[in-house]
Design an enzyme around this catalytic site. Structure first.
Site, PDB file in Angstrom:
ATOM      1  N   ASN A   7       0.880  -1.182   0.000  1.00 18.14           N
ATOM      2  CA  ASN A   7       0.000   0.000   0.000  1.00 18.14           C
ATOM      3  C   ASN A   7       0.913   1.225   0.000  1.00 18.14           C
ATOM      4  O   ASN A   7       1.468   1.596   1.026  1.00 18.14           O
ATOM      5  CB  ASN A   7      -0.884  -0.043   1.252  1.00 18.14           C
ATOM      6  CG  ASN A   7      -1.841   1.136   1.321  1.00 18.14           C
ATOM      7  OD1 ASN A   7      -1.789   2.044   0.486  1.00 18.14           O
ATOM      8  ND2 ASN A   7      -2.700   1.126   2.314  1.00 18.14           N
ATOM      9  N   ARG A  91      -2.486  -2.096  -3.580  1.00 16.98           N
ATOM     10  CA  ARG A  91      -3.708  -1.325  -3.343  1.00 16.98           C
ATOM     11  C   ARG A  91      -3.667  -0.082  -4.236  1.00 16.98           C
ATOM     12  O   ARG A  91      -2.716   0.698  -4.187  1.00 16.98           O
ATOM     13  CB  ARG A  91      -3.780  -0.889  -1.887  1.00 16.98           C
ATOM     14  CG  ARG A  91      -4.988  -0.042  -1.647  1.00 16.98           C
ATOM     15  CD  ARG A  91      -4.873   0.741  -0.384  1.00 16.98           C
ATOM     16  NE  ARG A  91      -6.062   1.567  -0.243  1.00 16.98           N
ATOM     17  CZ  ARG A  91      -6.122   2.643   0.513  1.00 16.98           C
ATOM     18  NH1 ARG A  91      -5.068   3.018   1.200  1.00 16.98           N
ATOM     19  NH2 ARG A  91      -7.209   3.332   0.594  1.00 16.98           N
ATOM     20  N   HIS A 180     -12.808   2.973  -0.009  1.00 22.05           N
ATOM     21  CA  HIS A 180     -12.808   1.927   1.035  1.00 22.05           C
ATOM     22  C   HIS A 180     -13.482   0.648   0.533  1.00 22.05           C
ATOM     23  O   HIS A 180     -13.977  -0.154   1.327  1.00 22.05           O
ATOM     24  CB  HIS A 180     -13.571   2.365   2.311  1.00 22.05           C
ATOM     25  CG  HIS A 180     -12.994   3.525   3.036  1.00 22.05           C
ATOM     26  ND1 HIS A 180     -13.777   4.549   3.556  1.00 22.05           N
ATOM     27  CD2 HIS A 180     -11.736   3.830   3.377  1.00 22.05           C
ATOM     28  CE1 HIS A 180     -13.025   5.430   4.164  1.00 22.05           C
ATOM     29  NE2 HIS A 180     -11.758   5.020   4.070  1.00 22.05           N
ATOM     30  N   ARG A 241     -12.044  15.782   7.521  1.00 21.38           N
ATOM     31  CA  ARG A 241     -12.796  16.142   6.306  1.00 21.38           C
ATOM     32  C   ARG A 241     -14.239  16.489   6.665  1.00 21.38           C
ATOM     33  O   ARG A 241     -14.847  15.828   7.501  1.00 21.38           O
ATOM     34  CB  ARG A 241     -12.796  14.977   5.316  1.00 21.38           C
ATOM     35  CG  ARG A 241     -11.457  14.736   4.682  1.00 21.38           C
ATOM     36  CD  ARG A 241     -11.530  13.602   3.674  1.00 21.38           C
ATOM     37  NE  ARG A 241     -10.317  12.815   3.757  1.00 21.38           N
ATOM     38  CZ  ARG A 241     -10.249  11.498   3.611  1.00 21.38           C
ATOM     39  NH1 ARG A 241     -11.334  10.807   3.347  1.00 21.38           N
ATOM     40  NH2 ARG A 241      -9.105  10.874   3.708  1.00 21.38           N
ATOM     41  N   GLU A 385      -8.080  -5.105   5.284  1.00 18.64           N
ATOM     42  CA  GLU A 385      -7.945  -4.805   3.867  1.00 18.64           C
ATOM     43  C   GLU A 385      -6.774  -5.557   3.241  1.00 18.64           C
ATOM     44  O   GLU A 385      -6.847  -5.969   2.085  1.00 18.64           O
ATOM     45  CB  GLU A 385      -7.786  -3.284   3.672  1.00 18.64           C
ATOM     46  CG  GLU A 385      -9.104  -2.558   3.928  1.00 18.64           C
ATOM     47  CD  GLU A 385      -8.954  -1.059   4.120  1.00 18.64           C
ATOM     48  OE1 GLU A 385      -8.540  -0.644   5.212  1.00 18.64           O
ATOM     49  OE2 GLU A 385      -9.251  -0.308   3.189  1.00 18.64           O
TER      50      GLU A 385
END
Ligand code: ADP
Length: 398
Positions: A7, A91, A180, A241, A385
């Site tokens: 990743n 990823r 996601h 955010r 993940e």
């Protein structure tokens, strides 16, 4: 077969080596400050101690070289040679409309990922650098791209279109993509397994609540809606955010503060969310919970506003699917905070939900946290993940 999961961020690189058959973690680690002064790597062989190496890493190729050296090191390594790494799973953040599933990496695939660069200018170029660096050092090892957006490509048109002139979709592919996806896919599949039901028969809502946060609606085995949009800024209130807001706020604040759009978006991405709402107190929910318990007004309004927004999305997705069988919580906050789960579920009595407070207080494992007679099931499922990427990779290369 051992799968190396990579990743790659702009200055960091997370990795895990996973045995695809037993799904056992063999080693994991993180390279930080790549290309910046003070680069370091942490490496932990499974069951062993965490080792830290502080050494310059000029670029991602240097970082991956260090990772491969650590994995094959005579003393602390976990494999004898690189031949024992059967494939690499990368990823990739944005696959646009080009990718609805994981794919073996070829030059054509790399070009198609490059086409999506302007949809994720901070992430995709870094992901591509990771692919190139691995190709350089592991010539001949098959590589697979696993996209954050792919799981959501099943959304119907009415869920992914925005109410703006249609030619913006045709000309620039402006639409909802969602992110996601690997986590939403992993968690929804796992929920079906835990409930002992067929994935294709269920209506599931997944709440991925971490620093970045998103909700998805999975109906009969397909994602039908998700809260993040063209970019990961839309939807829930997140760590820093803003999530959803009236787009006219941007011009209004630019005028008030003498800022340009770029500066304002930076504020919406990095200084908003629970950090901004709490008056700059913290983006970490652990701090906010503590302050909430102490009755601090800024933490109370922040936690309430955050939870209300999640509950509103659950309501919307229940409507989108004409019902819901299971609601799943995952990621840092969703997995660890019984407090936030309680707060969100306090809005969901109409779904016949009651929580089993003993189960809700446990951590670190897959769990049903609703009572036996709860009409809608509520689950906590720690996301994984990396394992999901390893599974996807193995499925394509075995
Ligand atoms: P990301 O991968 O998006 O950076 P994570 O899924 O690791 O985020 O989640 C990180 C967030 O989870 C932290 O900011 C923190 O607010 C929250 N978190 C982690 N542990 C706890 C906890 N025990 N209680 C409440 N919140 C927690």
């Amino acid at each position: 077969m051992n799968i190396l999961v990579i990743n790659c961020g702009s200055s960091s690189l997370k990795f895990q080596l996973i045995d695809a058959q037993s799904e056992k973690l063999i080693a994991k680690g993180l390279c930080e400050r790549i290309g910046i002064d003070g680069s370091q790597m942490t490496y932990t062989p499974d069951g062993g101690e965490k080792l830290k190496t502080v050494t310059p890493m000029a670029d991602h190729t240097a970082a991956i070289k260090l990772v491969l050296d650590a994995l094959t090191d005579e003393k602390t390594g976990v494999v004898k040679s690189l031949d024992e790494i059967g494939a690499v799973g990368h990823r990739i953040v944005h696959g646009g409309e080009n990718f609805a599933s994981s794919t073996l990496i070829t030059e054509e695939v790399i070009r198609a990922i490059e086409e999506c660069n302007d949809l994720a200018p901070l992430h995709n170029p870094a992901n591509l650098i990771g692919i190139r660096a691995c190709q350089e050092l592991m010539d001949g090892t098959p590589m697979v791209a696993v996209f954050d957006t792919a799981f959501h490509q099943t959304m119907p048109e009415e869920a992914y279109l925005y109410g703006i002139p249609y030619h913006y979709y045709e000309d620039y592919k402006v639409r909802r993509y969602g992110f996601h996806g690997t986590s939403h896919s992993y968690v929804s599949h796992q929920a079906a397994k835990i409930l002992g039901r067929a994935y294709e028969d269920l209506k599931i809502i997944v709440c991925h609540l971490g620093n970045g946060a998103s909700v998805s609606a999975v109906k009969n085995g397909k994602c039908v809606d998700t809260s993040m949009g063209l970019t990961p800024l839309e939807g829930l209130i997140m760590g820093t955010r803003s999530g959803d807001l009236d787009p006219a706020i941007i011009e209004f604040l630019c005028n008030k503060e003498g800022k340009d759009v770029h500066e304002m978006l930076n504020i919406l991405n990095k200084e908003s969310g629970v950090l901004g709402l709490s008056g700059g107190f913290s983006s970490d929910f652990r701090d906010l919970e503590e302050a909430f318990d102490a009755g601090k007004e800024n933490a109370v309004r922040t936690m309430k506003t955050f939870s209300y927004r999640v509950a509103k999305y659950i309501g919307a997705y229940t409507a989108a699917m004409n019902g819901v069988d299971a609601i799943c919580f995952t990621a840092g906050l969703g997995e660890n905070s019984s407090f936030v789960r309680n707060m969100i579920c306090s809005y969901l009595k109409y779904l016949g939900i009651t929580l089993d407070q003993e189960a809700n207080s446990k951590r670190g494992e897959d769990m049903v946290i609703s009572t036996e007679d709860s009409r809608t099931k509520v689950l906590v499922i720690p996301t994984n993940e990396e394992l999901a990427i390893a599974r996807e990779t193995y499925a394509l290369v075995k």
